[in-house]
Motif scaffolding. Structure first.
Motif, PDB file in Angstrom:
ATOM      1  N   THR A  69      32.631  42.699  27.858  1.00  0.00           N
ATOM      2  CA  THR A  69      32.721  41.515  27.007  1.00  0.00           C
ATOM      3  C   THR A  69      31.314  41.025  26.681  1.00  0.00           C
ATOM      4  O   THR A  69      30.515  40.798  27.595  1.00  0.00           O
ATOM      5  CB  THR A  69      33.501  40.394  27.714  1.00  0.00           C
ATOM      6  N   ARG A 218      32.520  35.203  20.518  1.00  0.00           N
ATOM      7  CA  ARG A 218      32.918  34.301  21.587  1.00  0.00           C
ATOM      8  C   ARG A 218      31.919  33.151  21.603  1.00  0.00           C
ATOM      9  O   ARG A 218      30.713  33.375  21.593  1.00  0.00           O
ATOM     10  CB  ARG A 218      32.906  35.008  22.949  1.00  0.00           C
ATOM     11  N   ARG A 222      34.487  24.792  24.313  1.00  0.00           N
ATOM     12  CA  ARG A 222      35.935  24.677  24.116  1.00  0.00           C
ATOM     13  C   ARG A 222      36.378  23.269  24.451  1.00  0.00           C
ATOM     14  O   ARG A 222      35.848  22.648  25.369  1.00  0.00           O
ATOM     15  CB  ARG A 222      36.699  25.661  25.012  1.00  0.00           C
ATOM     16  N   LEU A 244      41.408  27.995  21.644  1.00  0.00           N
ATOM     17  CA  LEU A 244      42.465  28.969  21.349  1.00  0.00           C
ATOM     18  C   LEU A 244      43.715  28.332  20.781  1.00  0.00           C
ATOM     19  O   LEU A 244      44.630  29.041  20.374  1.00  0.00           O
ATOM     20  CB  LEU A 244      42.819  29.741  22.633  1.00  0.00           C
ATOM     21  N   PRO A 246      46.384  26.782  22.202  1.00  0.00           N
ATOM     22  CA  PRO A 246      47.456  27.515  22.884  1.00  0.00           C
ATOM     23  C   PRO A 246      48.865  27.018  22.590  1.00  0.00           C
ATOM     24  O   PRO A 246      49.825  27.770  22.772  1.00  0.00           O
ATOM     25  CB  PRO A 246      47.115  27.320  24.370  1.00  0.00           C
ATOM     26  N   SER A 250      49.008  32.316  19.794  1.00  0.00           N
ATOM     27  CA  SER A 250      49.026  33.223  20.947  1.00  0.00           C
ATOM     28  C   SER A 250      47.894  34.237  20.916  1.00  0.00           C
ATOM     29  O   SER A 250      47.779  35.060  21.823  1.00  0.00           O
ATOM     30  CB  SER A 250      50.369  33.976  20.996  1.00  0.00           C
ATOM     31  N   ASN A 251      47.043  34.213  19.873  1.00  0.00           N
ATOM     32  CA  ASN A 251      45.951  35.184  19.841  1.00  0.00           C
ATOM     33  C   ASN A 251      44.723  34.604  20.538  1.00  0.00           C
ATOM     34  O   ASN A 251      44.671  33.431  20.894  1.00  0.00           O
ATOM     35  CB  ASN A 251      45.640  35.639  18.414  1.00  0.00           C
ATOM     36  N   ASN A 252      43.717  35.444  20.736  1.00  0.00           N
ATOM     37  CA  ASN A 252      42.546  35.060  21.529  1.00  0.00           C
ATOM     38  C   ASN A 252      41.329  34.704  20.700  1.00  0.00           C
ATOM     39  O   ASN A 252      40.215  34.688  21.218  1.00  0.00           O
ATOM     40  CB  ASN A 252      42.188  36.198  22.493  1.00  0.00           C
ATOM     41  N   SER A 253      41.509  34.430  19.426  1.00  0.00           N
ATOM     42  CA  SER A 253      40.371  34.053  18.588  1.00  0.00           C
ATOM     43  C   SER A 253      40.212  32.528  18.604  1.00  0.00           C
ATOM     44  O   SER A 253      41.196  31.790  18.495  1.00  0.00           O
ATOM     45  CB  SER A 253      40.563  34.544  17.155  1.00  0.00           C
ATOM     46  N   GLN A 254      38.965  32.081  18.775  1.00  0.00           N
ATOM     47  CA  GLN A 254      38.711  30.651  18.805  1.00  0.00           C
ATOM     48  C   GLN A 254      38.800  30.060  17.404  1.00  0.00           C
ATOM     49  O   GLN A 254      38.379  30.673  16.429  1.00  0.00           O
ATOM     50  CB  GLN A 254      37.333  30.381  19.415  1.00  0.00           C
TER      51      GLN A 254
END
Length: 317
Positions: A69, A218, A222, A244, A246, A250-254
């Motif tokens: 990452t 990334r 946050r 995210l 939430p 449900s995806n991981n892109s900010q």
């Protein structure tokens, strides 16, 4: 400030140039110290100032290649270029694509081909941790051996006993400590991007938001924040969610979503510059839309209360 993109589009200053090289992620106080000194030295020699940066940043390239990452990015390219321009110290920025060919370049080739032949570097100023070339073999001592290029390096800038660095800024942002991040940066943390179409959920809960399009890095920050945004409307305060999302995604892109106080109008396609002033809370997942709506209403109220105070928490007169 001129911007040149790509290896074959270098700035052209026949008289030579004063040059610095680095990532300049965040454009913090240490970077600004380098740029101001470079400007002073360039003016004394009647030379233009060139800043060389890389995209992607080398650590991002090597991390992705190794399957790791990559580190968080403080400033995407467009925001970084705006911050560099704001310093008023630079004549041209050369954005080089960092790829495997570039990574394999020897330190001496880096000096001969890039610094000497392409940029005609007369004066070079680097940070105290600058390394370059394949295997990071290039260092200050090698640069000092080049008799036709005067090379100097700057010491670190210390803020509250901490060396100003992009790492220190990332840590402050990850902790949500915007006040300390501002001390290290010398400016409020800022991101910019165009407003894009989203799910338009905010309209249904009386809190329309501008969805800001950001490059898919990334980012270290946050949560929910009091912000200030610049656009064609001028400058307005608001509240922003950055993370995210939430409850509805449900995806991981900010995602950066900004609600501007007392604003009505169409923002699609506009580029907004968003400054983060104060963290209200961490992001969280709610059980349903009604619970999210109640929290957003509370966030807006708290943000409006905060804007009535200065940064020290004292009531404005």
């Amino acid at each position: 400030m001129k911007i040149r993109l790509g290896q074959h589009n270098a700035p052209d200053f026949p008289q030579g140039a004063a040059v610095t090289i680095g990532n300049f992620d965040g454009v913090h106080l240490g970077h600004k110290h380098i740029l101001q000194k470079l400007k002073n030295e360039a003016d004394s020699r009647n030379l233009p100032v060139i800043v060389v940066i890389f995209e992607p940043q080398p650590k991002e390239f090597f991390s992705q290649k190794a399957g790791f990452t990559p580190p968080c990015r403080i400033s995407p390219l467009r925001t970084k270029l705006d911050l560099l321009s704001d310093t008023g110290c630079i004549d041209a920025v050369w954005v080089l694509r960092f790829n495997q060919e570039f990574a394999d370049m020897s330190a001496q080739d880096f000096i001969d081909k890039l610094l000497r032949q392409t940029l005609n570097t007369r004066y070079l100023l680097i940070g105290d941790d600058f390394r370059f070339g394949a295997g990071r073999e290039g260092c200050f001592d090698l640069l000092k051996q080049q008799s036709d290029i005067q090379t100097e390096r700057t010491p670190s800038v210390i803020v509250e006993d901490i060396r100003t660095s992009s790492t220190a800024v990332r840590e402050a942002l990850t902790d949500g400590n915007l006040a300390y991040a501002k001390k290290l940066l010398g400016h409020d943390y800022v991101l910019s991007g165009k407003v894009k179409h989203g799910k338009k959920l905010g309209r249904t809960i009386n809190a329309p938001t501008a969805n800001i399009q950001l490059p898919p890095h990334r980012y270290p920050l946050r949560g929910v924040f009091v912000v200030e945004a610049d656009g064609t409307f001028g400058t307005r305060r608001g509240v922003a969610s950055f993370g995210l999302n939430p409850t509805v995604s449900s995806n991981n892109s900010q995602k950066l979503e900004v609600h501007l106080f007392d604003f009505e109008g169409n923002l699609y396609g506009q580029r907004l510059k968003v400054r983060f002033l104060h963290k209200l809370r961490d992001e969280q997942k709610f059980s349903d839309i009604e619970a999210l709506k109640r929290q957003i209403e509370q966030d807006i109220e708290e943000a409006k209360q905060w804007q009535e105070t200065d940064y020290s928490g004292l009531k404005l007169q």
